[in-house]
Design a protein around this motif. Structure first.
Motif, PDB file in Angstrom:
ATOM      1  N   ALA A  87       8.346   7.920  -9.934  1.00 44.61           N
ATOM      2  CA  ALA A  87       8.609   8.655  -8.694  1.00 44.61           C
ATOM      3  C   ALA A  87       7.329   9.115  -8.004  1.00 44.61           C
ATOM      4  O   ALA A  87       7.334   9.376  -6.788  1.00 44.61           O
ATOM      5  CB  ALA A  87       9.520   9.850  -8.975  1.00 44.61           C
ATOM      6  N   ASP A  88       6.229   9.210  -8.755  1.00 47.89           N
ATOM      7  CA  ASP A  88       4.950   9.620  -8.148  1.00 47.89           C
ATOM      8  C   ASP A  88       4.424   8.581  -7.161  1.00 47.89           C
ATOM      9  O   ASP A  88       3.538   8.879  -6.363  1.00 47.89           O
ATOM     10  CB  ASP A  88       3.896   9.853  -9.240  1.00 47.89           C
ATOM     11  CG  ASP A  88       4.224  11.049 -10.112  1.00 47.89           C
ATOM     12  OD1 ASP A  88       5.027  11.914  -9.663  1.00 47.89           O
ATOM     13  OD2 ASP A  88       3.693  11.129 -11.237  1.00 47.89           O
ATOM     14  N   GLU A  89       4.960   7.346  -7.222  1.00 51.68           N
ATOM     15  CA  GLU A  89       4.504   6.272  -6.334  1.00 51.68           C
ATOM     16  C   GLU A  89       5.305   6.237  -5.030  1.00 51.68           C
ATOM     17  O   GLU A  89       5.086   5.365  -4.193  1.00 51.68           O
ATOM     18  CB  GLU A  89       4.630   4.908  -7.025  1.00 51.68           C
ATOM     19  CG  GLU A  89       3.902   4.791  -8.352  1.00 51.68           C
ATOM     20  CD  GLU A  89       2.399   4.620  -8.192  1.00 51.68           C
ATOM     21  OE1 GLU A  89       1.826   5.180  -7.233  1.00 51.68           O
ATOM     22  OE2 GLU A  89       1.804   3.918  -9.023  1.00 51.68           O
ATOM     23  N   ARG A  90       6.226   7.169  -4.843  1.00 52.83           N
ATOM     24  CA  ARG A  90       7.115   7.125  -3.672  1.00 52.83           C
ATOM     25  C   ARG A  90       6.346   7.139  -2.353  1.00 52.83           C
ATOM     26  O   ARG A  90       6.510   6.253  -1.508  1.00 52.83           O
ATOM     27  CB  ARG A  90       8.087   8.309  -3.714  1.00 52.83           C
ATOM     28  CG  ARG A  90       9.002   8.388  -2.492  1.00 52.83           C
ATOM     29  CD  ARG A  90       9.904   9.609  -2.537  1.00 52.83           C
ATOM     30  NE  ARG A  90      10.735   9.667  -1.340  1.00 52.83           N
ATOM     31  CZ  ARG A  90      10.341  10.205  -0.187  1.00 52.83           C
ATOM     32  NH1 ARG A  90       9.130  10.737  -0.088  1.00 52.83           N
ATOM     33  NH2 ARG A  90      11.144  10.190   0.864  1.00 52.83           N
ATOM     34  N   LEU A  91       5.503   8.142  -2.156  1.00 53.25           N
ATOM     35  CA  LEU A  91       4.812   8.275  -0.872  1.00 53.25           C
ATOM     36  C   LEU A  91       3.828   7.133  -0.650  1.00 53.25           C
ATOM     37  O   LEU A  91       3.675   6.644   0.480  1.00 53.25           O
ATOM     38  CB  LEU A  91       4.086   9.625  -0.803  1.00 53.25           C
ATOM     39  CG  LEU A  91       3.891  10.196   0.599  1.00 53.25           C
ATOM     40  CD1 LEU A  91       5.211  10.373   1.329  1.00 53.25           C
ATOM     41  CD2 LEU A  91       3.146  11.523   0.544  1.00 53.25           C
ATOM     42  N   LEU A  92       3.181   6.680  -1.700  1.00 63.16           N
ATOM     43  CA  LEU A  92       2.270   5.538  -1.593  1.00 63.16           C
ATOM     44  C   LEU A  92       3.032   4.302  -1.115  1.00 63.16           C
ATOM     45  O   LEU A  92       2.577   3.577  -0.222  1.00 63.16           O
ATOM     46  CB  LEU A  92       1.619   5.264  -2.950  1.00 63.16           C
ATOM     47  CG  LEU A  92       0.746   4.008  -3.041  1.00 63.16           C
ATOM     48  CD1 LEU A  92      -0.434   4.082  -2.094  1.00 63.16           C
ATOM     49  CD2 LEU A  92       0.269   3.791  -4.482  1.00 63.16           C
ATOM     50  N   SER A  93       4.206   4.069  -1.692  1.00 62.72           N
ATOM     51  CA  SER A  93       5.011   2.918  -1.307  1.00 62.72           C
ATOM     52  C   SER A  93       5.444   3.005   0.150  1.00 62.72           C
ATOM     53  O   SER A  93       5.408   2.000   0.882  1.00 62.72           O
ATOM     54  CB  SER A  93       6.252   2.818  -2.210  1.00 62.72           C
ATOM     55  OG  SER A  93       5.884   2.703  -3.562  1.00 62.72           O
ATOM     56  N   LEU A  94       5.846   4.186   0.595  1.00 63.83           N
ATOM     57  CA  LEU A  94       6.280   4.370   1.980  1.00 63.83           C
ATOM     58  C   LEU A  94       5.131   4.137   2.954  1.00 63.83           C
ATOM     59  O   LEU A  94       5.304   3.495   4.000  1.00 63.83           O
ATOM     60  CB  LEU A  94       6.851   5.783   2.181  1.00 63.83           C
ATOM     61  CG  LEU A  94       8.131   6.120   1.430  1.00 63.83           C
ATOM     62  CD1 LEU A  94       8.557   7.559   1.730  1.00 63.83           C
ATOM     63  CD2 LEU A  94       9.246   5.152   1.783  1.00 63.83           C
ATOM     64  N   CYS A  95       3.935   4.635   2.613  1.00 63.17           N
ATOM     65  CA  CYS A  95       2.766   4.451   3.486  1.00 63.17           C
ATOM     66  C   CYS A  95       2.372   2.982   3.576  1.00 63.17           C
ATOM     67  O   CYS A  95       2.072   2.471   4.663  1.00 63.17           O
ATOM     68  CB  CYS A  95       1.587   5.279   2.978  1.00 63.17           C
ATOM     69  SG  CYS A  95       1.782   7.059   3.180  1.00 63.17           S
ATOM     70  N   ALA A  96       2.378   2.289   2.441  1.00 61.71           N
ATOM     71  CA  ALA A  96       2.021   0.871   2.442  1.00 61.71           C
ATOM     72  C   ALA A  96       3.021   0.067   3.263  1.00 61.71           C
ATOM     73  O   ALA A  96       2.646  -0.847   4.009  1.00 61.71           O
ATOM     74  CB  ALA A  96       1.964   0.337   1.004  1.00 61.71           C
ATOM     75  N   ALA A  97       4.302   0.417   3.154  1.00 55.40           N
ATOM     76  CA  ALA A  97       5.334  -0.279   3.935  1.00 55.40           C
ATOM     77  C   ALA A  97       5.114  -0.053   5.428  1.00 55.40           C
ATOM     78  O   ALA A  97       5.173  -0.988   6.225  1.00 55.40           O
ATOM     79  CB  ALA A  97       6.721   0.214   3.522  1.00 55.40           C
ATOM     80  N   LEU A  98       4.849   1.176   5.804  1.00 53.31           N
ATOM     81  CA  LEU A  98       4.663   1.515   7.213  1.00 53.31           C
ATOM     82  C   LEU A  98       3.428   0.836   7.800  1.00 53.31           C
ATOM     83  O   LEU A  98       3.440   0.372   8.944  1.00 53.31           O
ATOM     84  CB  LEU A  98       4.550   3.030   7.374  1.00 53.31           C
ATOM     85  CG  LEU A  98       4.463   3.553   8.809  1.00 53.31           C
ATOM     86  CD1 LEU A  98       5.815   3.431   9.511  1.00 53.31           C
ATOM     87  CD2 LEU A  98       3.979   5.000   8.833  1.00 53.31           C
ATOM     88  N   LEU A  99       2.356   0.778   7.015  1.00 59.82           N
ATOM     89  CA  LEU A  99       1.053   0.350   7.545  1.00 59.82           C
ATOM     90  C   LEU A  99       0.699  -1.101   7.229  1.00 59.82           C
ATOM     91  O   LEU A  99      -0.393  -1.561   7.570  1.00 59.82           O
ATOM     92  CB  LEU A  99      -0.050   1.259   6.977  1.00 59.82           C
ATOM     93  CG  LEU A  99       0.114   2.763   7.224  1.00 59.82           C
ATOM     94  CD1 LEU A  99      -1.022   3.535   6.563  1.00 59.82           C
ATOM     95  CD2 LEU A  99       0.156   3.080   8.726  1.00 59.82           C
ATOM     96  N   HIS A 100       1.620  -1.876   6.652  1.00 54.34           N
ATOM     97  CA  HIS A 100       1.266  -3.205   6.136  1.00 54.34           C
ATOM     98  C   HIS A 100       0.795  -4.164   7.229  1.00 54.34           C
ATOM     99  O   HIS A 100       0.033  -5.081   6.963  1.00 54.34           O
ATOM    100  CB  HIS A 100       2.444  -3.818   5.384  1.00 54.34           C
ATOM    101  CG  HIS A 100       3.524  -4.342   6.269  1.00 54.34           C
ATOM    102  ND1 HIS A 100       4.403  -3.523   6.956  1.00 54.34           N
ATOM    103  CD2 HIS A 100       3.872  -5.613   6.618  1.00 54.34           C
ATOM    104  CE1 HIS A 100       5.232  -4.253   7.661  1.00 54.34           C
ATOM    105  NE2 HIS A 100       4.940  -5.527   7.488  1.00 54.34           N
ATOM    106  N   ASP A 101       1.218  -3.972   8.487  1.00 59.48           N
ATOM    107  CA  ASP A 101       0.837  -4.873   9.586  1.00 59.48           C
ATOM    108  C   ASP A 101      -0.166  -4.241  10.549  1.00 59.48           C
ATOM    109  O   ASP A 101      -0.375  -4.750  11.652  1.00 59.48           O
ATOM    110  CB  ASP A 101       2.089  -5.270  10.395  1.00 59.48           C
ATOM    111  CG  ASP A 101       2.729  -6.552   9.878  1.00 59.48           C
ATOM    112  OD1 ASP A 101       2.163  -7.167   8.946  1.00 59.48           O
ATOM    113  OD2 ASP A 101       3.787  -6.934  10.397  1.00 59.48           O
TER     114      ASP A 101
END
Length: 432
Positions: A87-101
């Motif tokens: 669960a500690d990776e939640r915000l990291l995953s959301l940021c990477a998804a948002l910023l991937h392009d």
């Protein structure tokens, strides 16, 4: 900034694909408001496809929000509480998804080809450089921007996090297939994403899918296959890409020759000199590029003038099926005839090839290593998708390639009445 800080009230974006996109984390809301992310509103998701499918005007901004929303749903509704998910990776995953392009430029692939650029490198620079995005990410911790960049670059240590936005069935593909189908108006890209998400399960290094949901995964694979050949590789879109590429090549060549432009390509100079700074790159968007194309319709150089006129007014090149490996002698003959007719084949005769591998099992050492899609069987073991699905097995590992030869049929027809060479060119092309 405390990574757990929430907005006082949830923000939503009304979205034609997902209904609503939900934002509760202050970090995500702040990232969306940065100038670098807002720039994505001015970059079309599908480049020149709007010249084929007139509805395809959607932006990388809306796609990026969509990828974020899919990852948010997976994490908050499917993975939450499962021991395999950290669960500690939640915000990291959301940021990477948002910023991937984030690093995509105008008409991305044509620009990258002509000016030897890499949008993934610019994504990294935006995340790690002197930008508003970096400033927001650094509020979490000094090393947080680096972690986000590593996820997008597929080098982060937690491969499960990477697989959410970069695998053979990921949030990026699930959004763009549905979004592109919606805006182009085609029926091919639709599949049951809710069902796929319900059967997703986290494993150590990637996402797997319950065997009971295999047919939804099959449907996704076939949707992807159809979208590539019916939309992404559409020959008319590729004609527009060819002309766009030729415009950029011509402008670059004229600049190197010291040509005196009526409208100086100020925004292009660092590209021509191969000294592109991040600040220069961020000033480039599609309205800027189209402004130059519009102005260059009045240039004295006949090739640049004509190509810009063609692109701006959708007077595209026609095409024939043509395999350069088998018909290279005909291509050489056509190039010579074009020169004899006073038409520069460098700009008016082009081979375009499209190739796709819709699904592949793992092949170590290949140029692009692809992890297979695994099904979680009733006995708890994993089985590679194509072993269980006859449909996927039929297309697995099979690369399809399509070649087209593009040329200005209208120009040749205008010349043909008084030019025997133009007539000869048309007679050759009519054979195909």
């Amino acid at each position: 900034m405390d990574s757990s800080i929430k907005l006082s009230e949830e923000k939503v974006f009304k979205d034609p694909v997902h209904g609503y996109i939900h934002v509760r984390d202050k970090l995500i809301w702040d990232l969306i408001g940065t100038r670098e992310f807002q720039r994505l509103r001015r970059i079309k998701q599908l480049g020149t496809t709007y010249l084929t499918f007139h509805g395809a005007e959607h932006s990388r901004f809306s796609h990026s929000l969509g990828v974020y929303e899919i990852v948010r749903k997976i994490i908050d509704e499917v993975f939450e509480g499962r021991p395999e998910w950290n669960a500690d990776e939640r915000l990291l995953s959301l940021c990477a998804a948002l910023l991937h392009d984030l690093g995509h430029g105008p008409f991305s692939h044509s620009f990258e080809k002509v000016f030897r650029l890499d949008h993934e490198n610019f994504t990294k620079q935006i995340i790690l450089g002197d930008t508003e995005v970096n400033e927001v990410l650094t509020f979490i911790s000094d090393d947080f921007p680096q972690k986000v960049a590593e996820v997008i670059q597929k080098t982060y240590h937690d491969k499960l996090v990477i697989s959410l936005i970069s695998s053979q069935i990921d949030a990026d593909r699930m959004d763009y297939l549905q979004r592109d189908a919606y805006f182009t108006g085609v029926s091919y890209g639709h599949f049951d994403m809710q069902r796929i998400m319900r059967v997703m399960r986290p494993r150590e290094d990637h996402v797997v899918f319950k065997w009971s949901g295999m047919h939804a995964v099959e449907d996704y694979i076939m949707s992807r296959y159809q979208m590539y050949w019916q939309v992404y590789f559409h020959p008319v879109t590729r004609s527009a890409e060819v002309i766009l590429t030729k415009i950029l090549q011509r402008v670059k060549a004229l600049y190197k020759l010291g040509y005196s432009f009526k409208k100086e390509p100020l925004h292009f100079q660092s590209l021509f000199e191969e000294k592109v700074t991040l600040a220069d790159y961020l000033k480039l968007d599609e309205p800027v590029i189209l402004y130059y194309f519009h102005m260059w319709e009045e240039e004295d150089d006949p090739i640049l003038c004509d190509l810009c006129h063609r692109f701006m007014n959708r007077n595209l090149f026609k095409y024939v099926e043509f395999d350069p490996a088998q018909q290279y002698k005909v291509l050489r003959e056509l190039e010579d005839l074009f020169r004899d007719a006073g038409i520069d084949p460098e700009y008016y005769l082009a081979i375009d090839s499209s190739s796709d591998l819709p699904y592949d099992f793992y092949r170590p050492g290949e140029e692009e290593e692809r992890l297979p899609i695994h099904l979680l069987m009733p006995n708890g073991e994993l089985s590679e998708l194509s072993r269980e699905s006859a449909i996927v097995q039929a297309i697995s590992g099979k690369r399809r390639t399509d070649h087209k030869l593009y040329y200005p049929k209208d120009l040749l027809q205008r010349m043909s009445g008084e030019n025997k060479i133009a007539e000869r060119i048309l007679s050759i092309l009519h054979r195909f």
